[in-house]
Motif scaffolding. Structure first.
Motif, PDB file in Angstrom:
ATOM      1  N   GLU A   1      -3.707  -5.545   0.689  1.00 50.05           N
ATOM      2  CA  GLU A   1      -2.788  -5.370   1.809  1.00 50.05           C
ATOM      3  C   GLU A   1      -1.381  -5.180   1.247  1.00 50.05           C
ATOM      4  O   GLU A   1      -1.109  -5.515   0.084  1.00 50.05           O
ATOM      5  CB  GLU A   1      -2.818  -6.586   2.734  1.00 50.05           C
ATOM      6  N   PRO A   2      -0.458  -4.621   2.055  1.00 45.05           N
ATOM      7  CA  PRO A   2       0.923  -4.462   1.586  1.00 45.05           C
ATOM      8  C   PRO A   2       1.505  -5.771   1.077  1.00 45.05           C
ATOM      9  O   PRO A   2       1.296  -6.827   1.668  1.00 45.05           O
ATOM     10  CB  PRO A   2       1.651  -3.973   2.845  1.00 45.05           C
TER      11      PRO A   2
ATOM     12  N   ILE B   1       1.015  -2.994  -5.775  1.00 46.30           N
ATOM     13  CA  ILE B   1       0.216  -1.927  -5.177  1.00 46.30           C
ATOM     14  C   ILE B   1       1.128  -1.082  -4.304  1.00 46.30           C
ATOM     15  O   ILE B   1       1.677  -1.555  -3.300  1.00 46.30           O
ATOM     16  CB  ILE B   1      -0.936  -2.516  -4.360  1.00 46.30           C
ATOM     17  N   ALA B   2       1.319   0.182  -4.683  1.00 44.80           N
ATOM     18  CA  ALA B   2       2.219   1.071  -3.948  1.00 44.80           C
ATOM     19  C   ALA B   2       1.524   1.772  -2.792  1.00 44.80           C
ATOM     20  O   ALA B   2       2.172   2.179  -1.824  1.00 44.80           O
ATOM     21  CB  ALA B   2       2.815   2.113  -4.892  1.00 44.80           C
ATOM     22  N   ASP B   3       0.205   1.933  -2.891  1.00 39.86           N
ATOM     23  CA  ASP B   3      -0.573   2.554  -1.816  1.00 39.86           C
ATOM     24  C   ASP B   3      -2.049   2.347  -2.135  1.00 39.86           C
ATOM     25  O   ASP B   3      -2.406   1.956  -3.256  1.00 39.86           O
ATOM     26  CB  ASP B   3      -0.250   4.050  -1.698  1.00 39.86           C
ATOM     27  N   TYR B   4      -2.884   2.616  -1.159  1.00 41.16           N
ATOM     28  CA  TYR B   4      -4.322   2.472  -1.364  1.00 41.16           C
ATOM     29  C   TYR B   4      -5.056   3.367  -0.383  1.00 41.16           C
ATOM     30  O   TYR B   4      -4.540   3.727   0.676  1.00 41.16           O
ATOM     31  CB  TYR B   4      -4.763   1.012  -1.198  1.00 41.16           C
TER      32      TYR B   4
ATOM     33  N   THR C   1      -9.416   4.075  -4.054  1.00 39.11           N
ATOM     34  CA  THR C   1      -8.353   4.196  -5.042  1.00 39.11           C
ATOM     35  C   THR C   1      -7.154   3.319  -4.700  1.00 39.11           C
ATOM     36  O   THR C   1      -6.910   2.984  -3.541  1.00 39.11           O
ATOM     37  CB  THR C   1      -7.873   5.649  -5.168  1.00 39.11           C
ATOM     38  N   VAL C   2      -6.435   2.970  -5.742  1.00 38.86           N
ATOM     39  CA  VAL C   2      -5.188   2.216  -5.622  1.00 38.86           C
ATOM     40  C   VAL C   2      -4.111   2.960  -6.396  1.00 38.86           C
ATOM     41  O   VAL C   2      -4.351   3.430  -7.517  1.00 38.86           O
ATOM     42  CB  VAL C   2      -5.347   0.788  -6.194  1.00 38.86           C
ATOM     43  N   THR C   3      -2.950   3.077  -5.797  1.00 34.85           N
ATOM     44  CA  THR C   3      -1.813   3.751  -6.437  1.00 34.85           C
ATOM     45  C   THR C   3      -0.841   2.717  -6.976  1.00 34.85           C
ATOM     46  O   THR C   3      -0.459   1.777  -6.269  1.00 34.85           O
ATOM     47  CB  THR C   3      -1.077   4.660  -5.444  1.00 34.85           C
ATOM     48  N   ILE C   4      -0.460   2.887  -8.231  1.00 36.44           N
ATOM     49  CA  ILE C   4       0.572   2.049  -8.831  1.00 36.44           C
ATOM     50  C   ILE C   4       1.715   2.940  -9.307  1.00 36.44           C
ATOM     51  O   ILE C   4       1.498   4.108  -9.647  1.00 36.44           O
ATOM     52  CB  ILE C   4       0.027   1.219 -10.014  1.00 36.44           C
ATOM     53  N   ILE C   5       2.902   2.401  -9.291  1.00 37.67           N
ATOM     54  CA  ILE C   5       4.084   3.100  -9.796  1.00 37.67           C
ATOM     55  C   ILE C   5       4.783   2.150 -10.749  1.00 37.67           C
ATOM     56  O   ILE C   5       5.021   0.986 -10.409  1.00 37.67           O
ATOM     57  CB  ILE C   5       5.018   3.515  -8.646  1.00 37.67           C
TER      58      ILE C   5
ATOM     59  N   TYR D   1       7.338   0.747   0.063  1.00 37.15           N
ATOM     60  CA  TYR D   1       6.659   1.792   0.832  1.00 37.15           C
ATOM     61  C   TYR D   1       5.454   1.290   1.638  1.00 37.15           C
ATOM     62  O   TYR D   1       5.361   1.583   2.845  1.00 37.15           O
ATOM     63  CB  TYR D   1       6.248   2.940  -0.098  1.00 37.15           C
ATOM     64  N   PRO D   2       4.491   0.553   1.049  1.00 40.92           N
ATOM     65  CA  PRO D   2       3.346   0.130   1.866  1.00 40.92           C
ATOM     66  C   PRO D   2       3.724  -0.797   3.013  1.00 40.92           C
ATOM     67  O   PRO D   2       3.067  -0.784   4.059  1.00 40.92           O
ATOM     68  CB  PRO D   2       2.429  -0.572   0.852  1.00 40.92           C
TER      69      PRO D   2
END
Length: 279
Positions: free
Chosen positions: A29-30, A49-52, A58-62, A114-115
């Motif tokens: 979760e955000p 976690i920047a997005d999922y 998938t999970v997006t990391i920055i 962002y999330p």
């Protein structure tokens, strides 16, 4: 092993990576984070976690390339894998269905913000966002925020985008112009979050901040991520990373954050000169 399915460079210091991580993507979760190891010889590093995408698993990391481990991570290409990808860790953000919220991001702080803003948008909350960076190049996720924000403002040190100055200058402008927000969510460097709180606290505007101190195990056992919130000692990895910014002891956080700077510099030098085996 966790396969890298997408990767791109957002600017010369910051990368975005999408990782196949079914369990994490289905549960996260955000506000939560993961701890990864790039390979067998890498240290464990926490990344928000920047997005999922639950359908794509998938999970997006920055991440900002600042230490040896993120330098190793930058060498990874699409189709390769990272060794460990543990999560979701930490507590989800407590997002309330306010009428109006202001998000403030400093640099790579736009990634964890962002999330939260995306979820608030889905909840029907009207959200404005201020994004700051050293220059236009360091403003990240602009297009993504534009899709979900009512208003978006920018601040850059050199004036190449938006207002010349800091996010707090824009915040002061908005408040002076009579804009009202039920909550502020500020994520970025500690000094930035402290400056935001110095403005919102006298006005009694609830302000959430995200703390990412030194984390080792991510389970609260090592004690490396101790932070003082009000009169209590908290552990960012299990009690956070989000906390009531009006109660956070930012000076203590900043002292702890700088404790291992010399060691990190040494590891970077050794690693770059001799490879991971010597690190």
């Amino acid at each position: 092993m966790y396969k890298i399915v997408d990767k791109r460079q957002l600017n010369k210091d910051v990368d975005l990576m999408v990782v196949k991580a079914p369990f994490v993507s289905r549960k996260c979760e955000p506000g939560q984070f993961i701890i990864l190891r790039a390979d067998d010889n890498s240290e464990r590093i926490p990344l928000t976690i920047a997005d999922y995408d639950r359908e794509e698993d998938t999970v997006t990391i920055i991440y900002q390339v600042v230490g040896y481990s993120t330098q190793v991570l930058r060498t990874k290409e699409i189709g390769e894998s990272v060794k460990d990808f543990v999560g979701p860790l930490g507590q989800p953000s407590e997002l309330k269905k306010h009428k109006r919220v202001l998000g403030i991001a400093g640099g790579v702080g736009a990634a964890p913000l962002y999330p939260q803003i995306k979820k608030l948008h889905e909840m029907g909350v009207e959200v404005d966002v201020i994004i700051g960076g050293r220059s236009d190049e360091y403003i990240i996720l602009e297009d993504e925020f534009k899709k979900i924000c009512h208003n978006i403002y920018f601040a850059t040190n050199d004036g190449s985008k938006g207002k010349k100055g800091f996010v707090t200058d824009v915040l002061n402008d908005l408040l002076d112009n009579g804009e009202q927000y039920e909550e502020v969510i500020a994520i970025g460097p500690l000094i930035m979050m402290k400056a935001v709180v110095s403005i919102t606290k006298p006005l009694n505007i609830p302000t959430a901040v995200s703390l990412n101190p030194v984390m080792i195990d991510g389970t609260g056992m090592c004690g490396g991520c101790r932070v003082t919130v009000g009169d209590e000692t908290k552990f960012a990895c299990v009690d956070g990373p989000d906390f009531d910014g009006l109660l956070v002891d930012f000076d203590e956080c900043m002292r702890r954050q700088n404790m291992y700077r010399d060691q990190e510099d040494h590891v970077c030098r050794v690693g770059l000169e001799g490879g991971q085996k010597n690190a």
